[in-house]
Design a protein around this motif. Structure first.
Motif, PDB file in Angstrom:
ATOM      1  N   ASN A 184       0.826  -1.208   0.000  1.00 27.63           N
ATOM      2  CA  ASN A 184       0.000   0.000   0.000  1.00 27.63           C
ATOM      3  C   ASN A 184       0.865   1.265   0.000  1.00 27.63           C
ATOM      4  OD1 ASN A 184      -2.634  -1.022  -0.099  1.00 27.63           O
ATOM      5  ND2 ASN A 184      -2.652  -1.444   2.098  1.00 27.63           N
ATOM      6  N   ALA A 185       1.954   1.231   0.781  1.00 30.45           N
ATOM      7  CA  ALA A 185       2.840   2.397   0.796  1.00 30.45           C
ATOM      8  C   ALA A 185       3.463   2.621  -0.579  1.00 30.45           C
ATOM      9  CB  ALA A 185       3.928   2.197   1.852  1.00 30.45           C
ATOM     10  N   LEU A 186       3.834   1.538  -1.258  1.00 29.85           N
ATOM     11  CA  LEU A 186       4.396   1.664  -2.612  1.00 29.85           C
ATOM     12  C   LEU A 186       3.350   2.195  -3.582  1.00 29.85           C
ATOM     13  CD1 LEU A 186       6.462   1.099  -4.857  1.00 29.85           C
ATOM     14  CD2 LEU A 186       5.635  -1.256  -4.914  1.00 29.85           C
ATOM     15  N   LEU A 187       2.151   1.611  -3.546  1.00 24.50           N
ATOM     16  CA  LEU A 187       1.107   2.032  -4.484  1.00 24.50           C
ATOM     17  C   LEU A 187       0.679   3.479  -4.246  1.00 24.50           C
ATOM     18  CD1 LEU A 187      -0.968  -1.272  -4.422  1.00 24.50           C
ATOM     19  CD2 LEU A 187       0.284  -0.365  -6.393  1.00 24.50           C
ATOM     20  N   ALA A 188       0.867   3.968  -3.017  1.00 22.37           N
ATOM     21  CA  ALA A 188       0.550   5.365  -2.708  1.00 22.37           C
ATOM     22  C   ALA A 188       1.708   6.301  -3.037  1.00 22.37           C
ATOM     23  CB  ALA A 188       0.182   5.504  -1.231  1.00 22.37           C
ATOM     24  N   GLY A 189       2.820   5.745  -3.538  1.00 24.54           N
ATOM     25  CA  GLY A 189       3.958   6.561  -3.912  1.00 24.54           C
ATOM     26  C   GLY A 189       4.785   7.049  -2.739  1.00 24.54           C
ATOM     27  N   LEU A 190       4.723   6.324  -1.606  1.00 23.26           N
ATOM     28  CA  LEU A 190       5.396   6.776  -0.395  1.00 23.26           C
ATOM     29  C   LEU A 190       6.742   6.103  -0.159  1.00 23.26           C
ATOM     30  CD1 LEU A 190       2.257   6.837   1.930  1.00 23.26           C
ATOM     31  CD2 LEU A 190       3.346   8.773   0.789  1.00 23.26           C
ATOM     32  N   VAL A 191       7.010   4.985  -0.840  1.00 27.64           N
ATOM     33  CA  VAL A 191       8.300   4.298  -0.706  1.00 27.64           C
ATOM     34  C   VAL A 191       8.731   3.792  -2.078  1.00 27.64           C
ATOM     35  CG1 VAL A 191       7.914   3.585   1.692  1.00 27.64           C
ATOM     36  CG2 VAL A 191       7.186   2.088  -0.168  1.00 27.64           C
ATOM     37  N   PRO A 192      10.046   3.664  -2.323  1.00 27.05           N
ATOM     38  CA  PRO A 192      10.524   3.110  -3.596  1.00 27.05           C
ATOM     39  C   PRO A 192      10.246   1.612  -3.666  1.00 27.05           C
ATOM     40  CG  PRO A 192      12.260   4.349  -2.447  1.00 27.05           C
ATOM     41  CD  PRO A 192      11.149   4.147  -1.476  1.00 27.05           C
ATOM     42  N   PRO A 193      10.148   1.048  -4.873  1.00 27.81           N
ATOM     43  CA  PRO A 193       9.846  -0.378  -5.033  1.00 27.81           C
ATOM     44  C   PRO A 193      10.824  -1.294  -4.307  1.00 27.81           C
ATOM     45  CG  PRO A 193       9.595   0.756  -7.123  1.00 27.81           C
ATOM     46  CD  PRO A 193      10.184   1.748  -6.173  1.00 27.81           C
ATOM     47  N   ASP A 194      12.121  -1.020  -4.407  1.00 27.91           N
ATOM     48  CA  ASP A 194      13.105  -1.895  -3.768  1.00 27.91           C
ATOM     49  C   ASP A 194      12.982  -1.871  -2.249  1.00 27.91           C
ATOM     50  OD1 ASP A 194      14.086  -2.738  -6.177  1.00 27.91           O
ATOM     51  OD2 ASP A 194      15.788  -1.360  -6.200  1.00 27.91           O
ATOM     52  N   ASN A 195      12.670  -0.711  -1.677  1.00 26.14           N
ATOM     53  CA  ASN A 195      12.485  -0.618  -0.228  1.00 26.14           C
ATOM     54  C   ASN A 195      11.279  -1.433   0.221  1.00 26.14           C
ATOM     55  OD1 ASN A 195      14.424   1.337  -0.791  1.00 26.14           O
ATOM     56  ND2 ASN A 195      13.750   2.674   0.879  1.00 26.14           N
ATOM     57  N   ALA A 196      10.181  -1.328  -0.551  1.00 29.67           N
ATOM     58  CA  ALA A 196       8.983  -2.088  -0.212  1.00 29.67           C
ATOM     59  C   ALA A 196       9.254  -3.582  -0.283  1.00 29.67           C
ATOM     60  CB  ALA A 196       7.835  -1.706  -1.148  1.00 29.67           C
ATOM     61  N   ALA A 197       9.931  -4.022  -1.337  1.00 34.01           N
ATOM     62  CA  ALA A 197      10.233  -5.443  -1.500  1.00 34.01           C
ATOM     63  C   ALA A 197      11.121  -5.944  -0.370  1.00 34.01           C
ATOM     64  CB  ALA A 197      10.889  -5.690  -2.850  1.00 34.01           C
ATOM     65  N   ALA A 198      12.104  -5.147   0.033  1.00 27.39           N
ATOM     66  CA  ALA A 198      13.000  -5.555   1.118  1.00 27.39           C
ATOM     67  C   ALA A 198      12.252  -5.672   2.439  1.00 27.39           C
ATOM     68  CB  ALA A 198      14.148  -4.558   1.248  1.00 27.39           C
ATOM     69  N   ALA A 199      11.301  -4.767   2.685  1.00 25.00           N
ATOM     70  CA  ALA A 199      10.526  -4.822   3.922  1.00 25.00           C
ATOM     71  C   ALA A 199       9.623  -6.050   3.952  1.00 25.00           C
ATOM     72  CB  ALA A 199       9.700  -3.548   4.078  1.00 25.00           C
ATOM     73  N   VAL A 200       9.031  -6.386   2.815  1.00 20.99           N
ATOM     74  CA  VAL A 200       8.183  -7.584   2.749  1.00 20.99           C
ATOM     75  C   VAL A 200       9.030  -8.835   2.946  1.00 20.99           C
ATOM     76  CG1 VAL A 200       6.636  -8.950   1.296  1.00 20.99           C
ATOM     77  CG2 VAL A 200       6.516  -6.448   1.238  1.00 20.99           C
ATOM     78  N   LEU A 201      10.214  -8.855   2.379  1.00 22.75           N
ATOM     79  CA  LEU A 201      11.106 -10.013   2.501  1.00 22.75           C
ATOM     80  C   LEU A 201      11.492 -10.266   3.949  1.00 22.75           C
ATOM     81  CD1 LEU A 201      12.840 -12.156   0.988  1.00 22.75           C
ATOM     82  CD2 LEU A 201      14.664 -10.445   0.939  1.00 22.75           C
ATOM     83  N   GLY A 202      11.763  -9.199   4.702  1.00 24.06           N
ATOM     84  CA  GLY A 202      12.140  -9.364   6.096  1.00 24.06           C
ATOM     85  C   GLY A 202      13.368 -10.242   6.238  1.00 24.06           C
ATOM     86  N   GLU A 203      13.277 -11.256   7.101  1.00 22.17           N
ATOM     87  CA  GLU A 203      14.386 -12.174   7.337  1.00 22.17           C
ATOM     88  C   GLU A 203      14.285 -13.438   6.499  1.00 22.17           C
ATOM     89  OE1 GLU A 203      14.678 -12.894  11.496  1.00 22.17           O
ATOM     90  OE2 GLU A 203      15.134 -10.808  12.001  1.00 22.17           O
ATOM     91  N   ASP A 204      13.283 -13.517   5.620  1.00 21.60           N
ATOM     92  CA  ASP A 204      13.142 -14.690   4.756  1.00 21.60           C
ATOM     93  C   ASP A 204      14.229 -14.685   3.688  1.00 21.60           C
ATOM     94  OD1 ASP A 204      10.882 -15.278   6.227  1.00 21.60           O
ATOM     95  OD2 ASP A 204       9.509 -14.382   4.765  1.00 21.60           O
ATOM     96  N   GLU A 205      14.494 -15.855   3.126  1.00 22.45           N
ATOM     97  CA  GLU A 205      15.523 -15.953   2.097  1.00 22.45           C
ATOM     98  C   GLU A 205      15.019 -15.444   0.759  1.00 22.45           C
ATOM     99  OE1 GLU A 205      17.813 -19.460  -0.334  1.00 22.45           O
ATOM    100  OE2 GLU A 205      17.682 -19.671   1.833  1.00 22.45           O
ATOM    101  N   THR A 206      13.845 -15.909   0.334  1.00 25.47           N
ATOM    102  CA  THR A 206      13.294 -15.477  -0.950  1.00 25.47           C
ATOM    103  C   THR A 206      11.781 -15.359  -0.878  1.00 25.47           C
ATOM    104  OG1 THR A 206      13.057 -17.750  -1.791  1.00 25.47           O
ATOM    105  CG2 THR A 206      15.131 -16.607  -2.277  1.00 25.47           C
ATOM    106  N   HIS A 207      11.232 -14.452  -1.668  1.00 23.64           N
ATOM    107  CA  HIS A 207       9.795 -14.375  -1.943  1.00 23.64           C
ATOM    108  C   HIS A 207       9.644 -14.352  -3.460  1.00 23.64           C
ATOM    109  CE1 HIS A 207       7.677 -12.929   1.933  1.00 23.64           C
ATOM    110  NE2 HIS A 207       8.845 -13.475   2.269  1.00 23.64           N
ATOM    111  N   ARG A 208       8.822 -15.241  -3.970  1.00 25.36           N
ATOM    112  CA  ARG A 208       8.523 -15.271  -5.399  1.00 25.36           C
ATOM    113  C   ARG A 208       7.005 -15.215  -5.571  1.00 25.36           C
ATOM    114  NH1 ARG A 208      12.672 -14.199  -8.534  1.00 25.36           N
ATOM    115  NH2 ARG A 208      11.958 -15.583 -10.200  1.00 25.36           N
ATOM    116  N   VAL A 209       6.568 -14.723  -6.721  1.00 28.15           N
ATOM    117  CA  VAL A 209       5.145 -14.588  -7.027  1.00 28.15           C
ATOM    118  C   VAL A 209       4.854 -15.338  -8.315  1.00 28.15           C
ATOM    119  CG1 VAL A 209       3.252 -12.968  -7.462  1.00 28.15           C
ATOM    120  CG2 VAL A 209       5.147 -12.313  -5.928  1.00 28.15           C
ATOM    121  N   THR A 210       3.776 -16.122  -8.325  1.00 33.32           N
ATOM    122  CA  THR A 210       3.410 -16.897  -9.514  1.00 33.32           C
ATOM    123  C   THR A 210       1.904 -16.817  -9.733  1.00 33.32           C
ATOM    124  OG1 THR A 210       3.640 -19.057 -10.591  1.00 33.32           O
ATOM    125  CG2 THR A 210       3.044 -19.083  -8.265  1.00 33.32           C
TER     126      THR A 210
END
Length: 266
Positions: free
Chosen positions: A23-49
């Motif tokens: 939501n923060a990315l879609l509202a233009g409040l954070v860059p895409p890479d920052n949003a992706a890194a925050a979602v990833l957290g301490e996990d190794e990988t996140h993929r979407v299919t």
């Protein structure tokens, strides 16, 4: 080994992180890479299919997938936290709801009929485990999510629920239940000061989410068998008494995560 939010009730649901930072990315409040890194957290990988236009088995990284959702017309994301008999935050159809129920969580897009369900894989030996997440996309119905209150309603429900939970947990003597309960309480406290939500969310949403997480953690300790009641019949009675509070806490979490697109700030 597959994992669900119930495996560790003190951790933020991954669908919550995707909802908040998406939501923060879609509202233009954070860059895409920052949003992706925050979602990833301490996990190794996140993929979407399974995004519209994907070939069978095609997978994407989070940054690309979030950009693709925007291109597809998605303007916001909503969290769902269903459990048996309570499709909280879902809109159907039955097939998608069933997958979300197994996972215990899901994310629904606003502006396009797309839902995402995380498949969480924990691998490796104890003490050196890694986590991979595969977000499976599917088609969802267009309509209001089930059972989700407004932020104002959730805050009022939580105030009543917290008083009720405190009285009940005092009667159950959870705090005096021994070292296992104390370890569970400490596990919650260690996670109680992490950053909540993402840029753009109102302080009220953060306050509601923190209260909801506090109640959820205490209820998880009580429903895990800690406290004075130890027999099967007493545990069944405890689950029946505490079930409404579990639902109140989940409803409030959803209201907090969904507040950025549903209740935009002036």
């Amino acid at each position: 080994m597959l994992a669900t939010p119930a495996d560790n009730p003190y951790e933020e649901p991954r669908s919550g992180r995707l909802t908040a930072w998406g939501n923060a990315l879609l509202a233009g409040l954070v860059p895409p890479d920052n949003a992706a890194a925050a979602v990833l957290g301490e996990d190794e990988t996140h993929r979407v299919t399974g995004l519209p236009g994907d070939t069978d088995g095609e997978q994407h990284g989070l940054t690309w997938a979030l950009g693709r959702l925007r291109v597809l017309g998605v303007t916001g994301l909503r969290l769902a936290l269903p459990w048996a008999g309570h499709p909280l935050g879902l809109t159907g159809p039955a097939g998608f709801n069933a997958r979300a129920l197994v996972a215990g969580e899901a994310v629904l897009a606003i502006g396009a009929p797309i839902g995402l369900v995380p498949e969480v894989e924990v691998y490796g030996p104890a003490g050196d485990q890694g986590v991979r997440v595969l977000w499976q996309c599917g088609t969802v119905n267009d309509g209001p999510p089930t059972g989700v209150p407004s932020l104002h309603e959730a805050e009022r429900e939580l105030a009543d629920g917290l008083r009720e939970a405190t009285l009940m947990l005092t009667k159950l003597d959870v705090a005096g239940a021994g070292p296992e309960a104390l370890r569970a309480l400490e596990a919650y406290r260690r996670r109680g000061h992490t950053e909540l939500l993402a840029p753009g969310y109102a302080p009220r949403a953060v306050r509601v989410l923190e209260s909801a997480r506090q109640i959820s953690a205490l209820l998880a300790i009580a429903l895990g068998g800690h406290g004075a009641a130890v027999s099967a019949s007493e545990m069944a009675a405890r689950r029946e008494v505490l079930a409404p509070l579990v639902q109140t806490a989940r409803r409030a979490q959803i209201a907090a995560y969904n507040s950025l697109p549903d209740e935009p700030r002036p």
